[in-house]
Design a protein around this motif. Structure first.
Motif, short mmCIF file in Angstrom:
data_model
loop_
_atom_site.label_atom_id
_atom_site.label_comp_id
_atom_site.label_asym_id
_atom_site.label_seq_id
_atom_site.Cartn_x
_atom_site.Cartn_y
_atom_site.Cartn_z
N PRO A 68 45.57 36.96 48.47
CA PRO A 68 44.23 35.88 48.54
C PRO A 68 44.37 34.59 49.85
O PRO A 68 45.67 33.80 49.82
CB PRO A 68 43.91 35.28 47.01
CG PRO A 68 43.98 36.64 46.55
CD PRO A 68 45.65 36.93 47.07
N LEU A 69 44.19 34.37 50.79
CA LEU A 69 44.23 33.98 51.83
C LEU A 69 44.18 32.45 51.27
O LEU A 69 43.44 31.56 50.55
CB LEU A 69 43.24 33.63 53.33
CG LEU A 69 43.62 33.11 54.39
CD1 LEU A 69 45.07 34.24 55.39
CD2 LEU A 69 42.64 33.49 55.56
N GLN A 70 45.55 31.98 51.75
CA GLN A 70 45.50 30.17 51.23
C GLN A 70 45.64 29.12 53.08
O GLN A 70 45.79 30.10 53.54
CB GLN A 70 46.79 29.82 50.43
CG GLN A 70 46.79 30.32 49.42
CD GLN A 70 47.55 30.21 48.41
OE1 GLN A 70 48.46 29.03 48.77
NE2 GLN A 70 47.21 29.72 47.05
N LEU A 71 44.29 28.53 53.44
CA LEU A 71 44.19 27.87 54.39
C LEU A 71 44.23 25.85 54.16
O LEU A 71 43.66 26.08 52.45
CB LEU A 71 42.99 28.13 54.93
CG LEU A 71 42.81 29.49 54.99
CD1 LEU A 71 41.60 30.05 56.15
CD2 LEU A 71 43.59 29.94 55.94
N VAL A 72 44.68 25.40 55.14
CA VAL A 72 44.61 23.69 55.01
C VAL A 72 43.31 23.39 55.55
O VAL A 72 43.34 24.23 56.75
CB VAL A 72 46.02 23.16 55.62
CG1 VAL A 72 45.86 21.83 55.79
CG2 VAL A 72 47.46 23.80 54.95
N MET A 73 43.11 22.67 55.30
CA MET A 73 41.78 22.71 55.44
C MET A 73 41.17 20.46 55.24
O MET A 73 41.82 19.55 54.80
CB MET A 73 40.66 22.57 54.74
CG MET A 73 40.62 24.70 54.20
SD MET A 73 39.21 25.24 53.69
CE MET A 73 37.89 25.21 55.31
N HIS A 74 40.62 20.15 55.82
CA HIS A 74 40.33 18.61 56.35
C HIS A 74 38.75 17.86 56.16
O HIS A 74 37.95 19.25 56.87
CB HIS A 74 41.31 18.62 58.08
CG HIS A 74 40.79 17.12 58.79
ND1 HIS A 74 41.00 16.78 59.72
CD2 HIS A 74 41.02 16.08 56.99
CE1 HIS A 74 40.52 15.38 59.67
NE2 HIS A 74 40.84 15.36 58.60
N ALA A 75 39.21 17.07 55.57
CA ALA A 75 37.51 16.44 55.35
C ALA A 75 37.89 14.85 55.48
O ALA A 75 39.10 14.30 55.66
CB ALA A 75 37.03 17.13 54.12
N THR A 76 36.20 14.52 56.42
CA THR A 76 36.81 13.27 55.85
C THR A 76 36.03 12.26 55.10
O THR A 76 34.44 12.83 55.59
CB THR A 76 36.88 12.83 58.23
OG1 THR A 76 35.84 13.09 58.69
CG2 THR A 76 38.24 12.98 58.15
N ARG A 133 50.14 13.79 65.86
CA ARG A 133 49.70 12.29 65.78
C ARG A 133 48.27 11.99 65.69
O ARG A 133 47.68 10.69 66.08
CB ARG A 133 50.31 12.23 67.11
CG ARG A 133 51.46 12.95 67.91
CD ARG A 133 52.06 11.59 69.05
NE ARG A 133 53.22 12.60 68.67
CZ ARG A 133 54.44 12.06 68.72
NH1 ARG A 133 53.95 10.31 67.37
NH2 ARG A 133 55.80 11.95 68.63
N ASP A 134 47.36 12.91 65.55
CA ASP A 134 45.89 12.32 65.78
C ASP A 134 45.29 12.75 64.24
O ASP A 134 44.18 12.64 63.87
CB ASP A 134 45.20 12.63 65.85
CG ASP A 134 44.66 14.47 66.70
OD1 ASP A 134 45.64 14.98 65.46
OD2 ASP A 134 44.79 14.95 67.97
N LEU A 135 45.76 13.17 63.30
CA LEU A 135 45.10 13.65 61.50
C LEU A 135 44.32 15.54 61.93
O LEU A 135 44.04 15.25 61.21
CB LEU A 135 44.76 12.72 61.06
CG LEU A 135 45.62 12.12 60.61
CD1 LEU A 135 44.59 10.95 59.99
CD2 LEU A 135 46.63 12.56 59.51
N ALA A 136 44.50 15.78 63.37
CA ALA A 136 43.16 16.89 63.56
C ALA A 136 44.00 17.45 64.57
O ALA A 136 43.95 19.04 63.32
CB ALA A 136 42.72 16.12 64.97
N HIS A 137 45.02 17.74 64.45
CA HIS A 137 46.16 19.03 65.57
C HIS A 137 47.57 18.77 64.92
O HIS A 137 47.74 18.14 65.01
CB HIS A 137 46.16 19.10 66.75
CG HIS A 137 44.80 18.68 67.59
ND1 HIS A 137 44.25 18.20 67.88
CD2 HIS A 137 44.00 19.66 68.15
CE1 HIS A 137 42.94 17.59 68.13
NE2 HIS A 137 42.49 19.18 68.79
#
Length: 493
Positions: free
Chosen positions: A105-113, A179-183
């Motif tokens: 099962p694939l594990q991914l890092v994801m982002h929410a604000t 440096r930007d919490l997105a990339h």
């Protein structure tokens, strides 16, 4: 269970905790485990506490995105406050139906604000990323993000495994930079000991002149460990006693307030609510405070707030000061005259003579002490263990007692037990038990099968003098407030 100092949601269990401290309040996001079949998808829930005693449920924080989504299950991650004033959650997304190139099962890092004080969260699917080259796709989880002031960038530590190598030694803490919490860009591994299956729930923090790396592993033992260094880049030193607690306390992560650091983990439940049941994933939230010694090593103990809830001494429930148990070649026990309540705190100070083989405390014992849970100190072996009588038997004959299993093997804590004065503290709350030796070594567990009984103190082949033996209950209290200081401030603004 009273829920004072511990927390379990109604009808569910606490999985890994993601702590965040702000304005004096601890926001404790956790994996909300219902154990439903079929699985309903794992969400994050949140509880808030100001005093580490009362925990106030704030409900679902980040919901499962549904059966077809990459984040059907939302697993462990971290919270940071960005330069834009928004809170950023980084978490693991997993769906058993979606597999990676390694078939798992694939594990991914994801982002929410969140822009409203962590009340609601907006997902950012464009920021999702999986394992970089050289790592297994099925192990890419538990992102821990922190700001590196020296390098002026964000670091993300990730539980990962090398794609090749000995199967039980591929565990690595991978690293990405931003440096930007997105990339995020891949970087050299943060720590690669080639030692464990995986190092779960990693975190790193600085305390004074020392840096600490904390992780949970399940190769040699199912436990949370720490390493220390003068630099966040290592080399990492293994302290003499490198575990926070035993088998039952897992996935602990920390947050600090006013110069004090607290670790939030969970005490696992057992299948069938039985002492012989298999350990289960998730349980009841429990908090330990760390104390930093002069050499940088850490000692662990229950919080002072939890201790202070036990403020009603039960007079006559202990053993008289000055009691001496002296048996050079045998066993002796002194029992308390009355049974202890189902929830209590016992504090015993005692002097161990040189050469003593064993001594300790009996919990929920029969009046004669023959049947009980046993917290046993073994000075010659340098350990504290949990035992019980009667032990399991494989038949009806005397020799079929499980005497070759001398204690609950997974409930063993290394410690120094020199001749002289020591203190053993035990907090029991229903089926929870947290024992602490010398305010430094903690052993947490469950005790299901014996719901009541006496306390006792024993010695085997040696001499022990009881200096003090006190038992405390909780006094009647007014109802806990339903909102925290943080929520009142938010409402006012």
């Amino acid at each position: 269970m009273s829920q004072q100092g511990f927390y379990r949601p109604q009808g569910a269990w606490v999985g890994d905790v993601i702590p965040w401290q702000e304005d004096g309040s601890f926001h404790l996001f956790y994996l909300h485990e219902t154990r439903l079949t079929p699985a309903a998808g794992m969400p994050w829930h949140r509880v808030v506490t100001d005093d580490l005693v009362g925990f106030h449920e704030r409900g679902e924080a980040i919901a499962s995105s549904g059966p077809s989504a990459d984040d059907f299950n939302i697993y462990t991650g971290s919270i940071v406050l960005g330069p834009d004033g928004a809170h950023h959650a980084f978490y693991t997304g997993q769906n058993p139906a979606n597999t990676g190139r390694d078939g798992r099962p694939l594990q991914l890092v994801m982002h929410a604000t969140s822009h409203d004080g962590m009340q609601t969260w907006q997902r950012h699917p464009v920021d999702t990323f999986g394992a970089t080259d050289g790592y297994e796709t099925g192990d890419w989880r538990d992102p821990f993000v922190y700001w590196d002031e020296e390098a002026q960038l964000w670091r993300m530590l990730i539980t990962a495994r090398h794609a090749t190598g000995p199967a039980r030694r591929r565990g690595v803490i991978a690293q990405c930079l931003s440096r930007d919490l997105a990339h995020w860009e891949p970087a050299e591994a943060f720590w690669d000991p080639q030692r464990y299956v995986a190092m779960e729930c990693p975190e790193v923090f600085q305390w004074g002149e020392w840096w600490y790396l904390v992780f949970s592993e399940f190769s040699d033992a199912f436990t949370t460990r720490y390493r220390m260094s003068r630099s966040q880049h290592g080399p990492w030193v293994v302290p003499e006693h490198d575990t926070l607690d035993g088998r039952a306390f897992y996935a602990a992560k920390s947050a600090s307030r006013d110069g004090r650091r607290y670790f939030f983990g969970w005490i696992a439940s057992r299948e069938g609510a039985s002492d012989d049941g298999a350990w289960q994933w998730a349980g009841t939230m429990s908090v330990l405070e760390a104390t930093q010694r002069t050499d940088g090593t850490l000692a662990f103990h229950p919080t002072s707030a939890l201790r202070e809830t036990f403020d009603a001494e039960i007079h006559g429930a202990g053993i008289g000061a000055g009691t001496v148990l002296n048996v050079p070649d045998g066993y002796a026990v002194e029992m308390t005259p009355v049974e202890a309540p189902s929830t209590f705190r016992a504090v015993v100070r005692f002097d161990i003579a040189d050469g003593t083989t064993e001594c300790g405390l009996l919990l929920r014992a029969s009046a004669d002490g023959d049947e009980s849970y046993v917290l046993r100190l073994e000075p010659r072996r340098g350990r504290l263990v949990l035992d019980r009588w009667p032990r399991r038997s494989t038949g009806t004959e005397q020799w079929q007692i499980s005497g070759d299993v001398p204690f609950a093997i997974e409930l063993e804590r290394p410690c120094r037990i020199e001749p002289g004065m020591h203190e053993l503290e035990v907090i029991v709350d229903g089926d929870l038990c947290v024992a602490t030796l010398d305010d430094a070594t903690v052993l947490s567990t469950r005790i299901y099968d014996r719901p009541k009984g006496h306390l006792g103190f024993f010695v085997g082949e040696g001499t022990v003098t009881v200096d003090a033996f006190s038992v405390f209950a909780r006094a009647e209290r007014s109802p806990e407030p339903t909102v925290s200081t943080h929520d009142l401030i938010a409402a006012a603004s």
